[in-house]
Design a protein around this motif. Structure first.
Motif, PDB file in Angstrom:
ATOM      1  N   ARG A 140       0.829  -1.222   0.000  1.00 42.36           N
ATOM      2  CA  ARG A 140       0.000   0.000   0.000  1.00 42.36           C
ATOM      3  C   ARG A 140       0.853   1.258   0.000  1.00 42.36           C
ATOM      4  N   LEU A 141       0.211   2.354  -0.408  1.00 47.78           N
ATOM      5  CA  LEU A 141       0.860   3.664  -0.321  1.00 47.78           C
ATOM      6  C   LEU A 141       0.544   4.251   1.052  1.00 47.78           C
ATOM      7  N   PRO A 142       1.375   5.185   1.550  1.00 46.72           N
ATOM      8  CA  PRO A 142       1.105   5.803   2.850  1.00 46.72           C
ATOM      9  C   PRO A 142      -0.309   6.376   2.961  1.00 46.72           C
ATOM     10  N   SER A 143      -0.820   6.931   1.845  1.00 51.86           N
ATOM     11  CA  SER A 143      -2.163   7.545   1.889  1.00 51.86           C
ATOM     12  C   SER A 143      -3.266   6.512   2.090  1.00 51.86           C
ATOM     13  N   GLU A 144      -2.925   5.234   1.932  1.00 51.10           N
ATOM     14  CA  GLU A 144      -3.942   4.181   2.059  1.00 51.10           C
ATOM     15  C   GLU A 144      -3.997   3.558   3.451  1.00 51.10           C
ATOM     16  N   ILE A 145      -3.252   4.136   4.404  1.00 53.74           N
ATOM     17  CA  ILE A 145      -3.312   3.650   5.790  1.00 53.74           C
ATOM     18  C   ILE A 145      -3.508   4.842   6.739  1.00 53.74           C
ATOM     19  N   SER A 146      -3.821   4.541   7.996  1.00 53.24           N
ATOM     20  CA  SER A 146      -4.101   5.614   8.962  1.00 53.24           C
ATOM     21  C   SER A 146      -2.808   6.272   9.459  1.00 53.24           C
ATOM     22  N   GLY A 147      -2.970   7.382  10.165  1.00 47.66           N
ATOM     23  CA  GLY A 147      -1.812   8.093  10.727  1.00 47.66           C
ATOM     24  C   GLY A 147      -1.024   7.229  11.688  1.00 47.66           C
ATOM     25  N   GLY A 148      -1.742   6.486  12.524  1.00 50.47           N
ATOM     26  CA  GLY A 148      -1.069   5.614  13.484  1.00 50.47           C
ATOM     27  C   GLY A 148      -0.280   4.513  12.786  1.00 50.47           C
ATOM     28  N   GLN A 149      -0.879   3.986  11.718  1.00 46.17           N
ATOM     29  CA  GLN A 149      -0.175   2.950  10.947  1.00 46.17           C
ATOM     30  C   GLN A 149       1.045   3.539  10.246  1.00 46.17           C
ATOM     31  N   GLN A 150       0.899   4.772   9.749  1.00 50.15           N
ATOM     32  CA  GLN A 150       2.053   5.430   9.116  1.00 50.15           C
ATOM     33  C   GLN A 150       3.195   5.600  10.110  1.00 50.15           C
ATOM     34  N   GLN A 151       2.833   5.921  11.354  1.00 46.91           N
ATOM     35  CA  GLN A 151       3.888   6.102  12.342  1.00 46.91           C
ATOM     36  C   GLN A 151       4.570   4.769  12.652  1.00 46.91           C
ATOM     37  N   ARG A 152       3.808   3.675  12.599  1.00 50.83           N
ATOM     38  CA  ARG A 152       4.426   2.361  12.805  1.00 50.83           C
ATOM     39  C   ARG A 152       5.399   2.052  11.665  1.00 50.83           C
ATOM     40  N   VAL A 153       5.041   2.446  10.452  1.00 50.67           N
ATOM     41  CA  VAL A 153       5.963   2.271   9.325  1.00 50.67           C
ATOM     42  C   VAL A 153       7.214   3.124   9.542  1.00 50.67           C
ATOM     43  N   ALA A 154       7.001   4.338  10.056  1.00 54.47           N
ATOM     44  CA  ALA A 154       8.150   5.224  10.302  1.00 54.47           C
ATOM     45  C   ALA A 154       9.098   4.606  11.343  1.00 54.47           C
ATOM     46  N   ILE A 155       8.529   3.921  12.323  1.00 60.25           N
ATOM     47  CA  ILE A 155       9.379   3.249  13.320  1.00 60.25           C
ATOM     48  C   ILE A 155      10.133   2.092  12.661  1.00 60.25           C
ATOM     49  N   ALA A 156       9.426   1.324  11.843  1.00 55.77           N
ATOM     50  CA  ALA A 156      10.079   0.221  11.129  1.00 55.77           C
ATOM     51  C   ALA A 156      11.211   0.762  10.249  1.00 55.77           C
ATOM     52  N   ARG A 157      10.943   1.884   9.578  1.00 54.17           N
ATOM     53  CA  ARG A 157      11.967   2.501   8.729  1.00 54.17           C
ATOM     54  C   ARG A 157      13.178   2.922   9.565  1.00 54.17           C
ATOM     55  N   ALA A 158      12.899   3.477  10.752  1.00 56.68           N
ATOM     56  CA  ALA A 158      13.985   3.947  11.609  1.00 56.68           C
ATOM     57  C   ALA A 158      14.820   2.785  12.146  1.00 56.68           C
ATOM     58  N   LEU A 159      14.205   1.597  12.211  1.00 56.46           N
ATOM     59  CA  LEU A 159      14.905   0.452  12.805  1.00 56.46           C
ATOM     60  C   LEU A 159      15.587  -0.447  11.779  1.00 56.46           C
ATOM     61  N   ASP A 185       3.315   1.390  22.761  1.00 57.36           N
ATOM     62  CA  ASP A 185       3.488  -0.058  22.957  1.00 57.36           C
ATOM     63  C   ASP A 185       4.587  -0.600  22.046  1.00 57.36           C
ATOM     64  N   THR A 186       4.604  -0.103  20.805  1.00 60.56           N
ATOM     65  CA  THR A 186       5.631  -0.545  19.859  1.00 60.56           C
ATOM     66  C   THR A 186       7.024  -0.163  20.365  1.00 60.56           C
ATOM     67  N   LEU A 187       7.155   1.076  20.822  1.00 56.50           N
ATOM     68  CA  LEU A 187       8.463   1.522  21.334  1.00 56.50           C
ATOM     69  C   LEU A 187       8.856   0.726  22.577  1.00 56.50           C
ATOM     70  N   SER A 188       7.904   0.535  23.500  1.00 60.72           N
ATOM     71  CA  SER A 188       8.183  -0.241  24.712  1.00 60.72           C
ATOM     72  C   SER A 188       8.606  -1.661  24.359  1.00 60.72           C
ATOM     73  N   HIS A 189       7.940  -2.219  23.359  1.00 58.35           N
ATOM     74  CA  HIS A 189       8.265  -3.580  22.919  1.00 58.35           C
ATOM     75  C   HIS A 189       9.742  -3.671  22.509  1.00 58.35           C
ATOM     76  N   TYR A 190      10.193  -2.725  21.692  1.00 54.94           N
ATOM     77  CA  TYR A 190      11.584  -2.784  21.231  1.00 54.94           C
ATOM     78  C   TYR A 190      12.564  -2.530  22.370  1.00 54.94           C
ATOM     79  N   ASN A 191      12.167  -1.658  23.291  1.00 53.41           N
ATOM     80  CA  ASN A 191      13.052  -1.417  24.433  1.00 53.41           C
ATOM     81  C   ASN A 191      13.127  -2.653  25.336  1.00 53.41           C
ATOM     82  N   ASN A 192      11.989  -3.262  25.624  1.00 57.75           N
ATOM     83  CA  ASN A 192      11.957  -4.415  26.537  1.00 57.75           C
ATOM     84  C   ASN A 192      12.544  -5.675  25.918  1.00 57.75           C
ATOM     85  N   ASN A 193      12.184  -5.937  24.658  1.00 55.68           N
ATOM     86  CA  ASN A 193      12.570  -7.219  24.064  1.00 55.68           C
ATOM     87  C   ASN A 193      13.915  -7.200  23.359  1.00 55.68           C
ATOM     88  N   ASP A 194      14.252  -6.075  22.735  1.00 56.07           N
ATOM     89  CA  ASP A 194      15.505  -6.023  21.975  1.00 56.07           C
ATOM     90  C   ASP A 194      16.527  -5.120  22.653  1.00 56.07           C
TER      91      ASP A 194
END
Ligand SMILES: Nc1ncnc2c1ncn2[C@@H]1O[C@H](COP(=O)(O)OP(=O)(O)O)[C@@H](O)[C@H]1O
Ligand SMILES: [Mg+2]
Length: 254
Positions: A140-159, A185-194
């Motif tokens: 999908r393109l960024p415009s086809e998902i919600s803001g929260g989902q876009q931010q999750r992609v941005a975290i994936a991109r950063a990682l 929750d996503t950020l906490s997950h990476y801090n706690n697990n990785d």
């Protein structure tokens, strides 16, 4: 504990014609590996400026900023950008995804910066997309998902480059509270697990509760800091934690 970023007598000022505005004043600060550190403070207190100076995205006026034991202020731009590209990840309030690229492509172009093989980058990108729950949306393109989902992609991109430290400036600032919680929750997950080291700027109380260390900035100076247990939702009294942090913040003048 291993130091990852050190600031010594860090000052940042802006010159607007005849007057000088001191935005950061003699900051001494160490950021440690594995920590989830949060910088809190009112709007205009210098939080973003501090984050940019610590990540060498912005120049400093005087003092020192070190990445591990390397002084970044007298490094050339090529060396600095190599550290930023390979050792650091960034998440901002605005996700800044490239609108014409798919989610998958948005992640892999950052992955190519580290000169990994195409195969490795692609499989890492898919695994990150699946960790943030968006693998079925890869095309999908960024415009086809919600803001929260876009931010999750941005975290994936950063990682994607397995950064030593993830910098985040108000990553929940543009989101509703449900999406915001999901990002935390996503950020906490990476801090706690990785054991992902995170340095996050926020002025949101709920976001600050994820930290195990909170730094309070007031008018460009560190006013105080609070140490907390590591956040782990299952075995923690969140009501008590929130009460504690709020109490402390109010004492700081929040
Ligand atoms: N380019 C600039 N020129 C002059 N002043 C600036 C510039 N950027 C930021 N400032 C000032 O620095 C202060 C801190 O800004 P900022 O770091 O963005 O604060 P925060 O993130 O805590 O809201 C503010 O008073 C702001 O007006
Ligand atoms: Mg800011």
């Amino acid at each position: 504990m291993q130091k990852i970023i050190t600031a010594e007598q860090l000052c940042k000022e802006y010159n607007n014609g005849s007057n000088t505005v001191k935005v950061l004043k003699n900051i001494d600060l160490e950021i440690y590996e594995g920590d989830f550190t949060v910088i809190m403070g009112s709007s205009g207190s210098g939080k973003s400026t501090l984050l940019y100076c610590l990540s060498a995205m912005d120049s400093i006026s005087s003092g020192e900023v070190k990445y591990q034991d390397q002084r970044m202020n007298n490094m050339n731009e090529v060396a600095i950008s190599k550290i930023r590209r390979t050792e650091m990840g960034f998440v901002f309030q605005q996700m800044n995804l490239i609108s014409t690229l798919s989610l998958f492509e948005n992640i892999i172009i950052s992955g190519y910066l580290k000169k990994e093989s195409k195969k490795t980058v692609h499989s890492n990108a898919m695994s990150l997309l699946s960790q943030v729950g968006l693998d079925t949306f890869a095309k999908r393109l960024p415009s086809e998902i919600s803001g929260g989902q876009q931010q999750r992609v941005a975290i994936a991109r950063a990682l994607i480059n397995s950064p030593k430290i993830l910098f985040a400036d108000e990553p929940t600032g543009a989101l509703n509270s449900k999406s915001g919680k999901n990002i935390l929750d996503t950020l906490s997950h990476y801090n706690n697990n990785d054991n992902q080291t995170i340095l996050m700027v926020t002025h949101d109380l709920k976001a600050s509760l994820r930290a195990n260390r909170i730094i309070y900035l007031n008018d460009g100076e560190i006013e105080g800091e609070l140490a907390l247990d590591k956040y782990a939702a299952e075995n923690i009294d969140m009501v008590e934690r929130e009460k504690n942090v709020l109490n402390w913040l109010q004492g700081m003048g929040w």
